[in-house]
Motif scaffolding. Structure first.
Motif: not given
Length: 359
Positions: A116-127, A146-156
């Motif tokens: 699970y990581s934060t990209g430029a505009e979203e959180n995503r799950i990769q394998r 899975l991508d398109g998970i909302p992201s921010a600098s907090y509450h990820d």
């Protein structure tokens, strides 16, 4: 899929995750502060398993080898038996700041690594496939499930774990948009349940959706008791951090309620603590005990499954911020410290993994 009415959002404040740890030992805001006989408990002085880490976030095991994620560097580390570490690769495209970055890890029965990581505009799950032998492992190419998970600098959010049903679970924070936690069409403020390939199981509570529970602010710990009961830890805002029993389709209240409120339509936590004594992140279950890693509280907390309204604190204030905890193959309980806060500010304590025996 039904969508509950939007609820008003309280004003946002600084995250409990990034606040300064207290100088005094943590105390209870709810519960008795005492544990229960017959449950696993740490014993003795922890040993240093590995040191000189940089904002470690998650530790998992693959064929007996420990793998560690570093939030800010985006590196996956392999630990040798002597505790030394080497990078097996860097997760591509990680662009997190603050609490975002390279977060949770999980390993499936085939030895594949889920990230699970934060990209430029979203959180995503990769394998990722992992190749090579111990001491020379290498990270393969990323497959996004899975991508398109909302992201921010907090509450990820960011925790990944396989449940006893073989499904992959993920905790997702509200990304600073509290009202999204009540919208079951949004992935924010949720616990997600998916197949290892990233599709929604047919028996999820909302048709065609990965949403398993909702109304969460920033959940970061997942664990299951032997009877299958699912627990999750959650960062509150200014009032209560939570330990919840998770049931499919349940609404845990954020942002309408925080903590135990007895409000109609919302599920109460089984235990709550003030954020300055808790800020619970990773969690694991061993022999009837939930072990909870706490950041601001700087404490390893144990909660007996047979009486989850009570707790006992261990090593209060001794090792700084504790981010994750897991059972190692050798039977030790490992917990890792994360003394670089979400703003990138280091504190004097070294980031390391500590191991302790259980009795």
């Amino acid at each position: 899929m039904p969508t509950p009415p939007a609820q008003p959002s309280p004003p946002l404040t600084s995250s409990a995750e990034t606040s300064t740890p207290p100088s005094s030992p943590s105390t209870s805001a709810s519960g008795t502060g005492s544990g229960s006989a017959g449950a696993a408990t740490p014993t003795g002085t922890p040993r240093v398993v590995s040191s000189d880490l940089e904002a470690p976030w998650s530790v998992v095991f693959r064929d007996g080898t420990a793998l560690v994620s570093e939030r800010d560097s985006a590196r996956i580390l392999e630990l040798a038996e002597d505790g030394s570490s080497r990078a097996i690769g860097t997760v591509p495209g990680v662009a997190g700041s603050g609490e975002g970055g390279l977060l949770g890890l999980a390993v499936d029965e085939q030895g594949r690594l889920y990230v699970y990581s934060t990209g430029a505009e979203e959180n995503r799950i990769q394998r990722f496939d992992i190749t090579g032998e111990r001491g020379a492992l290498a990270l393969g190419d990323a497959e996004t499930i899975l991508d398109g998970i909302p992201s921010a600098s907090y509450h990820d959010g960011g925790r990944l774990a396989f449940g006893p049903d073989g499904m992959l679970y993920a905790t997702v924070g509200d990304a600073g948009q509290a009202s999204q936690a009540q919208d079951v069409e949004s992935l924010a403020g949720k616990i997600l349940r998916m197949t290892p390939d990233g599709s929604a199981p047919n028996d999820n509570p909302f048709d065609g959706s990965m949403v398993y529970s909702y109304g969460h602010r920033n959940p970061q710990g997942l664990a299951w008791a032997k009877d299958g009961t699912m627990f999750a830890t959650e960062f509150g805002q200014n009032t209560w951090d939570e330990l919840n029993i998770i049931t499919p389709g349940a609404n845990y209240g954020w942002p309408t309620v925080e903590g135990i409120q007895e409000a109609e339509g919302f599920t109460n936590p089984v235990q709550q603590w003030t954020p300055d004594t808790a800020s619970p992140s990773g969690m694991t279950h061993v022999d009837g005990t939930l072990f909870i890693a706490n950041l601001r509280g700087s404490v390893l907390r144990t909660v007996p499954v047979n009486d989850p309204t009570t707790f006992t604190d261990h090593y209060a204030g001794q090792y700084g911020r504790i981010r994750d905890v897991t059972l190692a193959p050798n039977g030790e309980l490992w917990f890792l410290t994360n003394n670089t806060d979400g703003r990138g500010t280091p504190s004097p304590e070294d980031d390391r993994i500590l191991g302790v025996d259980l009795e």
